[in-house]
Design a protein around this motif. Structure first.
Motif, PDB file in Angstrom:
ATOM      1  N   ALA A  61      20.165   3.185 -10.774  1.00 17.23           N
ATOM      2  CA  ALA A  61      19.812   4.751 -11.119  1.00 17.23           C
ATOM      3  C   ALA A  61      19.056   4.887 -12.186  1.00 17.23           C
TER       4      ALA A  61
ATOM      5  N   ASP B  80      22.309   8.947  -7.438  1.00 17.21           N
ATOM      6  CA  ASP B  80      23.677   9.139  -8.132  1.00 17.21           C
ATOM      7  C   ASP B  80      24.286   7.713  -7.978  1.00 17.21           C
TER       8      ASP B  80
ATOM      9  N   GLN C 135      27.405   7.302  -9.270  1.00 16.58           N
ATOM     10  CA  GLN C 135      28.611   7.682  -8.647  1.00 16.58           C
ATOM     11  C   GLN C 135      29.036   7.682  -6.918  1.00 16.58           C
ATOM     12  N   ARG C 136      27.793   8.224  -6.380  1.00 18.01           N
ATOM     13  CA  ARG C 136      27.747   8.250  -4.774  1.00 18.01           C
ATOM     14  C   ARG C 136      27.907   6.737  -4.211  1.00 18.01           C
TER      15      ARG C 136
ATOM     16  N   SER D 220      20.801   7.761   1.664  1.00 13.94           N
ATOM     17  CA  SER D 220      20.751   7.131   0.369  1.00 13.94           C
ATOM     18  C   SER D 220      20.332   5.825   0.562  1.00 13.94           C
TER      19      SER D 220
END
Length: 129
Positions: A72, A79, A81-82, A115
């Protein structure tokens, strides 16, 4: 040096195709399997690109969480965390004994596709830099 992205390109396309099908138990299971494969290729390609760009010493000992943070930081993924959520879901796939878990992982796979596509786009753009 540039990464060979063909396996990742094929995996992302395969996941996308599975997600376009009308959902039933078999399609759900196919999506989960394609999610597993695509996720594995994504994090490994990200790791290889970071090693190529930042050097092995900077990347080799990173945990998956730290790898995603670095990805990131350098703009390969959004993200981090995703991506940890995707990692957890991938770990769950080896324990899919009930419908509820399978449905949860299917929904993560739906969220994962954009993503994965964004990571692939980023890798393609920056492959020969």
């Amino acid at each position: 040096m540039s990464l060979i992205l063909i396996p990742l390109q094929k995996a992302v396309a395969s996941l996308e195709l599975a997600l376009q099908q009308p959902k039933n138990e078999f399609i759900r299971d196919a999506v989960i399997q394609r999610f597993e494969n695509t996720y594995e290729l994504c994090w490994k390609m990200l790791r290889r690109k970071l090693i190529e760009d930042q050097g092995e010493a900077s990347v080799a000992l990173l945990s998956r969480r730290e790898l995603f943070r670095m990805g990131a930081e350098y703009g390969f993924i959004g993200d981090s965390q995703r991506w940890i959520t995707y990692h957890r879901a991938r770990n769950e796939t080896s324990h899919l004994y009930d419908e509820k878990k399978a449905e949860e992982v299917y929904l993560v796979a739906v969220d994962f596709l954009p993503s994965a596509q964004a990571l692939l786009d980023s890798l393609e753009r920056r492959n020969d830099e």
